[in-house]
Design a protein around this motif. Structure first.
Motif, PDB file in Angstrom:
ATOM      1  N   PRO A  46       0.831  -1.216   0.000  1.00 45.95           N
ATOM      2  CA  PRO A  46       0.000   0.000   0.000  1.00 45.95           C
ATOM      3  C   PRO A  46       0.866   1.267   0.000  1.00 45.95           C
ATOM      4  O   PRO A  46       0.532   2.245  -0.662  1.00 45.95           O
ATOM      5  CB  PRO A  46      -0.791  -0.103   1.315  1.00 45.95           C
ATOM      6  CG  PRO A  46      -0.698  -1.526   1.722  1.00 45.95           C
ATOM      7  CD  PRO A  46       0.591  -2.045   1.185  1.00 45.95           C
ATOM      8  N   GLU A  47       1.983   1.222   0.720  1.00 46.19           N
ATOM      9  CA  GLU A  47       2.880   2.363   0.782  1.00 46.19           C
ATOM     10  C   GLU A  47       3.350   2.770  -0.610  1.00 46.19           C
ATOM     11  O   GLU A  47       3.504   3.928  -0.941  1.00 46.19           O
ATOM     12  CB  GLU A  47       4.085   1.985   1.664  1.00 46.19           C
ATOM     13  CG  GLU A  47       5.151   3.035   1.838  1.00 46.19           C
ATOM     14  CD  GLU A  47       4.721   4.144   2.795  1.00 46.19           C
ATOM     15  OE1 GLU A  47       3.754   3.922   3.548  1.00 46.19           O
ATOM     16  OE2 GLU A  47       5.345   5.218   2.742  1.00 46.19           O
ATOM     17  N   ARG A  48       3.595   1.774  -1.421  1.00 45.82           N
ATOM     18  CA  ARG A  48       4.101   2.035  -2.783  1.00 45.82           C
ATOM     19  C   ARG A  48       2.972   2.081  -3.814  1.00 45.82           C
ATOM     20  O   ARG A  48       3.226   2.046  -5.018  1.00 45.82           O
ATOM     21  CB  ARG A  48       5.108   0.962  -3.185  1.00 45.82           C
ATOM     22  CG  ARG A  48       6.309   0.876  -2.257  1.00 45.82           C
ATOM     23  CD  ARG A  48       7.373  -0.031  -2.835  1.00 45.82           C
ATOM     24  NE  ARG A  48       8.277  -0.520  -1.808  1.00 45.82           N
ATOM     25  CZ  ARG A  48       9.228  -1.428  -2.029  1.00 45.82           C
ATOM     26  NH1 ARG A  48       9.384  -1.937  -3.228  1.00 45.82           N
ATOM     27  NH2 ARG A  48      10.012  -1.823  -1.061  1.00 45.82           N
ATOM     28  N   ASP A  49       1.737   2.125  -3.331  1.00 48.29           N
ATOM     29  CA  ASP A  49       0.576   2.207  -4.232  1.00 48.29           C
ATOM     30  C   ASP A  49       0.537   1.089  -5.272  1.00 48.29           C
ATOM     31  O   ASP A  49       0.220   1.321  -6.431  1.00 48.29           O
ATOM     32  CB  ASP A  49       0.534   3.567  -4.950  1.00 48.29           C
ATOM     33  CG  ASP A  49      -0.008   4.642  -4.022  1.00 48.29           C
ATOM     34  OD1 ASP A  49      -0.818   4.298  -3.134  1.00 48.29           O
ATOM     35  OD2 ASP A  49       0.390   5.812  -4.166  1.00 48.29           O
ATOM     36  N   ILE A  50       0.897  -0.089  -4.846  1.00 51.53           N
ATOM     37  CA  ILE A  50       0.819  -1.213  -5.778  1.00 51.53           C
ATOM     38  C   ILE A  50      -0.533  -1.879  -5.584  1.00 51.53           C
ATOM     39  O   ILE A  50      -0.875  -2.328  -4.497  1.00 51.53           O
ATOM     40  CB  ILE A  50       1.968  -2.201  -5.524  1.00 51.53           C
ATOM     41  CG1 ILE A  50       3.274  -1.529  -5.945  1.00 51.53           C
ATOM     42  CG2 ILE A  50       1.757  -3.503  -6.283  1.00 51.53           C
ATOM     43  CD1 ILE A  50       4.509  -2.231  -5.495  1.00 51.53           C
ATOM     44  N   ASP A  51      -1.337  -1.887  -6.649  1.00 46.62           N
ATOM     45  CA  ASP A  51      -2.656  -2.480  -6.539  1.00 46.62           C
ATOM     46  C   ASP A  51      -2.908  -3.411  -7.716  1.00 46.62           C
ATOM     47  O   ASP A  51      -2.792  -4.621  -7.599  1.00 46.62           O
ATOM     48  CB  ASP A  51      -3.718  -1.383  -6.487  1.00 46.62           C
ATOM     49  CG  ASP A  51      -5.115  -1.955  -6.305  1.00 46.62           C
ATOM     50  OD1 ASP A  51      -5.227  -3.136  -5.927  1.00 46.62           O
ATOM     51  OD2 ASP A  51      -6.094  -1.224  -6.550  1.00 46.62           O
ATOM     52  N   ARG A  52      -3.180  -2.800  -8.864  1.00 42.02           N
ATOM     53  CA  ARG A  52      -3.390  -3.637 -10.060  1.00 42.02           C
ATOM     54  C   ARG A  52      -2.027  -4.126 -10.523  1.00 42.02           C
ATOM     55  O   ARG A  52      -1.080  -3.373 -10.607  1.00 42.02           O
ATOM     56  CB  ARG A  52      -3.996  -2.817 -11.189  1.00 42.02           C
ATOM     57  CG  ARG A  52      -5.222  -2.048 -10.832  1.00 42.02           C
ATOM     58  CD  ARG A  52      -5.670  -1.283 -12.042  1.00 42.02           C
ATOM     59  NE  ARG A  52      -6.176  -2.207 -13.039  1.00 42.02           N
ATOM     60  CZ  ARG A  52      -7.453  -2.584 -13.097  1.00 42.02           C
ATOM     61  NH1 ARG A  52      -8.320  -2.098 -12.239  1.00 42.02           N
ATOM     62  NH2 ARG A  52      -7.857  -3.434 -13.998  1.00 42.02           N
ATOM     63  N   LEU A  53      -1.948  -5.364 -10.845  1.00 37.88           N
ATOM     64  CA  LEU A  53      -0.681  -5.898 -11.372  1.00 37.88           C
ATOM     65  C   LEU A  53      -0.905  -6.218 -12.846  1.00 37.88           C
ATOM     66  O   LEU A  53      -0.873  -7.364 -13.272  1.00 37.88           O
ATOM     67  CB  LEU A  53      -0.279  -7.154 -10.608  1.00 37.88           C
ATOM     68  CG  LEU A  53       0.205  -6.886  -9.193  1.00 37.88           C
ATOM     69  CD1 LEU A  53       0.155  -8.149  -8.365  1.00 37.88           C
ATOM     70  CD2 LEU A  53       1.623  -6.327  -9.210  1.00 37.88           C
ATOM     71  N   GLU A  54      -1.145  -5.142 -13.579  1.00 44.03           N
ATOM     72  CA  GLU A  54      -1.498  -5.340 -14.976  1.00 44.03           C
ATOM     73  C   GLU A  54      -0.232  -5.460 -15.820  1.00 44.03           C
ATOM     74  O   GLU A  54       0.714  -4.704 -15.641  1.00 44.03           O
ATOM     75  CB  GLU A  54      -2.313  -4.136 -15.442  1.00 44.03           C
ATOM     76  CG  GLU A  54      -3.107  -4.393 -16.665  1.00 44.03           C
ATOM     77  CD  GLU A  54      -4.134  -3.292 -16.878  1.00 44.03           C
ATOM     78  OE1 GLU A  54      -3.970  -2.199 -16.300  1.00 44.03           O
ATOM     79  OE2 GLU A  54      -5.084  -3.530 -17.634  1.00 44.03           O
ATOM     80  N   LEU A  55      -0.253  -6.411 -16.719  1.00 40.65           N
ATOM     81  CA  LEU A  55       0.890  -6.585 -17.618  1.00 40.65           C
ATOM     82  C   LEU A  55       0.608  -5.784 -18.887  1.00 40.65           C
ATOM     83  O   LEU A  55      -0.474  -5.874 -19.455  1.00 40.65           O
ATOM     84  CB  LEU A  55       1.049  -8.071 -17.952  1.00 40.65           C
ATOM     85  CG  LEU A  55       2.294  -8.496 -18.711  1.00 40.65           C
ATOM     86  CD1 LEU A  55       3.552  -8.302 -17.866  1.00 40.65           C
ATOM     87  CD2 LEU A  55       2.198  -9.967 -19.124  1.00 40.65           C
ATOM     88  N   GLY A 100       1.187  -8.829 -14.090  1.00 42.86           N
ATOM     89  CA  GLY A 100       2.421  -8.070 -13.970  1.00 42.86           C
ATOM     90  C   GLY A 100       3.430  -8.600 -12.981  1.00 42.86           C
ATOM     91  O   GLY A 100       4.553  -8.082 -12.929  1.00 42.86           O
ATOM     92  N   VAL A 101       3.085  -9.626 -12.219  1.00 41.21           N
ATOM     93  CA  VAL A 101       4.073 -10.164 -11.285  1.00 41.21           C
ATOM     94  C   VAL A 101       5.301 -10.664 -12.055  1.00 41.21           C
ATOM     95  O   VAL A 101       6.423 -10.662 -11.547  1.00 41.21           O
ATOM     96  CB  VAL A 101       3.465 -11.270 -10.388  1.00 41.21           C
ATOM     97  CG1 VAL A 101       3.182 -12.537 -11.171  1.00 41.21           C
ATOM     98  CG2 VAL A 101       4.373 -11.574  -9.212  1.00 41.21           C
ATOM     99  N   GLN A 102       5.061 -11.037 -13.303  1.00 40.31           N
ATOM    100  CA  GLN A 102       6.162 -11.515 -14.144  1.00 40.31           C
ATOM    101  C   GLN A 102       7.175 -10.410 -14.448  1.00 40.31           C
ATOM    102  O   GLN A 102       8.316 -10.688 -14.799  1.00 40.31           O
ATOM    103  CB  GLN A 102       5.607 -12.040 -15.482  1.00 40.31           C
ATOM    104  CG  GLN A 102       4.569 -13.139 -15.359  1.00 40.31           C
ATOM    105  CD  GLN A 102       5.178 -14.502 -15.072  1.00 40.31           C
ATOM    106  OE1 GLN A 102       6.390 -14.667 -15.150  1.00 40.31           O
ATOM    107  NE2 GLN A 102       4.347 -15.460 -14.717  1.00 40.31           N
ATOM    108  N   ALA A 103       6.716  -9.144 -14.366  1.00 36.47           N
ATOM    109  CA  ALA A 103       7.544  -8.041 -14.857  1.00 36.47           C
ATOM    110  C   ALA A 103       8.305  -7.314 -13.751  1.00 36.47           C
ATOM    111  O   ALA A 103       9.110  -6.432 -14.043  1.00 36.47           O
ATOM    112  CB  ALA A 103       6.670  -7.040 -15.622  1.00 36.47           C
TER     113      ALA A 103
END
Lengths: 361, 136
Positions: A46-55, A100-103
């Motif tokens: 949340p601190e880094r605003d990571i939400d959608r992991l869109e590729l 996007g976890v792959q990236a």
């Protein structure tokens, strides 16, 4: 089904009890992953605003890529059951998550999100429908941790393969990744390669492409390069028991590659003397392809010849590629594939490809 | 079948080949150091001269990166690298279909050649020389 039946009524639907080898769940959002993260990453994401992991190559949030069931695709196991598994009558379906976890560059964040994603797949999907199986997402940036993640799921046979991208971190044959393949092969996982790029490098040797249509057709080159890499670097030699499954790759292009490699092997064998059999034979033994999309010739009557060129009907696995859009409804049997191959393509080939896959008859 | 004197042994350097013509055939003769070998000269792929190919020990591998060179000597076609076993004429990649014809080769003293069943077509044999004999 008798031969007469086949002739009189062409097969139009997949056989009951088929195994669907390529289904795509939605990508998890931060809220889905939070319960499965440790304290550090529960603070950090949340601190880094990571939400959608869109590729970027699979942009499900934009209109032209929007999937049925909302922009994020199939929401949950119950709706997948109603929209796909029940109507097509499959006995099992394999969820392959491409996101996007792959990236991610950070090897530790990538590891944490892969771990959380696999836990989410288990708890929110596999636990909720006994027909579901899944591909394990693993951090290619962190091969030791990837191997540990594979070992962690050794006894959970609902995970049947590991997911890689056609244009991911590096050519997949590289020795850096062998700890991953060693763990996968020992536990009976297959290697599943999905279309997609993470743009570590330009997708082509001559630079970036301008349009979506180029990106789409270029995926084929990515798959072809990965087969060449896995073969030449010796992954197929070192891990002969592990099948490589090309998902959503189309199938019609494969024989150009395997014929060419078989020919060049005659002169270039000295460079890779661990390749002891002709590459087209090795590819036929170890590479499998899902049937949607198929990249078949326009006349369905040429389908049998296409399969003959590819190598064998043993190499094809039934798939819906759901919920990606295709011209015909999921569960439709492709007219290009002769009905005589339906039994093996719908089920037997998948069981031979995935030693971990157990299906009640 | 006849035994043909094709050249003096010192006409072919070690690991090199020489093209000879015997009864209308083009034959590549190779000096393997301790012995000679001969195969039909034309590569079955696209017809290059195998006499100009490199003689080498067959590279093998026990696994990726685990290279090993065996005692089996091969000739590598100068055009596309196709390999042929110098004893059997067979390729590794497709031994039954991709192959060249091997010929028996021996070495004989010039003195002995005056009496034997040898055919000398192109040059004088000196009694103090050693000669390569190809059986065709």
């Amino acid at each position: 089904m008798t031969e007469t039946d086949t002739l009189e009524r062409p097969l139009t639907k997949v056989l009951p009890g088929a195994i669907d080898c390529d289904i795509h769940p939605r990508s998890p959002k931060l809220d889905d992953l939070m319960p499965h993260l440790d304290a550090y990453w529960r603070d950090m994401l949340p601190e880094r605003d990571i939400d959608r992991l869109e590729l970027t190559t699979m942009p499900t949030s934009i209109g032209s890529w929007a999937l049925p069931g909302g922009t994020d695709g199939v929401q949950d196991a119950a709706s997948l059951g109603k929209s796909l598994l029940d109507p097509t009558g499959v006995s099992a379906g394999i969820l392959n998550l491409v996101n996007g976890v792959q990236a991610l560059y950070d090897p530790y964040m990538s590891t944490a999100i892969c771990q959380a994603t696999n836990r989410w797949l288990a708890s929110d999907w596999l636990d909720r429908d006994p027909r579901l199986r899944a591909g394990l997402v693993i951090p290619f940036r962190n091969p030791e941790a990837a191997a540990e993640e594979i070992n962690r799921y050794r006894d959970d046979k609902r995970f049947v393969q590991i997911i890689a991208l056609a244009m991911g971190e590096a050519p997949l044959g590289r020795r850096d990744f062998w700890p991953i393949y060693r763990a996968a092969a020992e536990a009976g996982f297959a290697l599943n390669i999905q279309p997609g790029s993470i743009y570590r490098a330009s997708p082509t040797q001559s630079g970036y492409l301008s349009s979506l249509v180029e990106e789409q057709v270029h995926q084929t080159q990515g798959f072809a390069s990965q087969i060449a890499s896995l073969l030449a670097e010796g992954v197929f030699t070192e891990f002969p028991e592990m099948k490589t499954v090309l998902a959503g790759s189309g199938a019609g292009w494969l024989f150009g590659l395997s014929w060419r490699m078989a020919k060049d092997w005659r002169g270039a064998r000295v460079e890779v003397p661990w390749i002891k059999d002709s590459p087209d034979d090795i590819i036929a033994r170890q590479v499998r392809m899902t049937i949607r999309p198929l990249d078949a010739p326009p006349d369905p009557a040429d389908g049998a010849e296409l399969i003959d060129c590819i190598g064998s009907p043993d190499m094809l696995l039934y798939s819906s590629d759901y919920p990606r859009a295709h011209p015909d409804a999921p569960g439709t049997w492709p007219a290009e594939i002769p009905a005589e191959y339906a039994a093996q393509i719908c089920k037997a080939n998948a069981l031979a490809t995935y030693p971990r896959l157990e299906v009640t008859p | 079948m006849g035994k043909h004197v094709v050249c003096r042994v010192d006409e072919i350097d070690i690991k090199m080949g020489k093209l000879v013509h015997v009864e209308g055939r083009d034959i590549a003769v190779f000096n393997l150091g301790d012995r000679f070998a001969a195969v039909s000269n034309k590569c079955p792929h696209e017809g290059a001269d195998l006499c100009a190919g490199k003689v080498f020990g067959f590279p093998e591998a026990d696994g990726p990166g685990c290279y090993r060179v065996s005692d089996r000597l091969m000739v590598r076609c100068p055009w596309h690298g196709w390999e042929f076993d110098l004893e059997t004429g067979r390729s590794y990649v497709d031994p039954n279909r991709v192959r060249v014809k091997p010929f028996d080769v021996s070495v004989s003293d010039g003195a002995g050649l005056a009496e034997g069943p040898y055919q000398v077509e192109t040059f004088e044999v000196e009694t103090d020389g050693k000669y390569v004999i190809v059986e065709v």
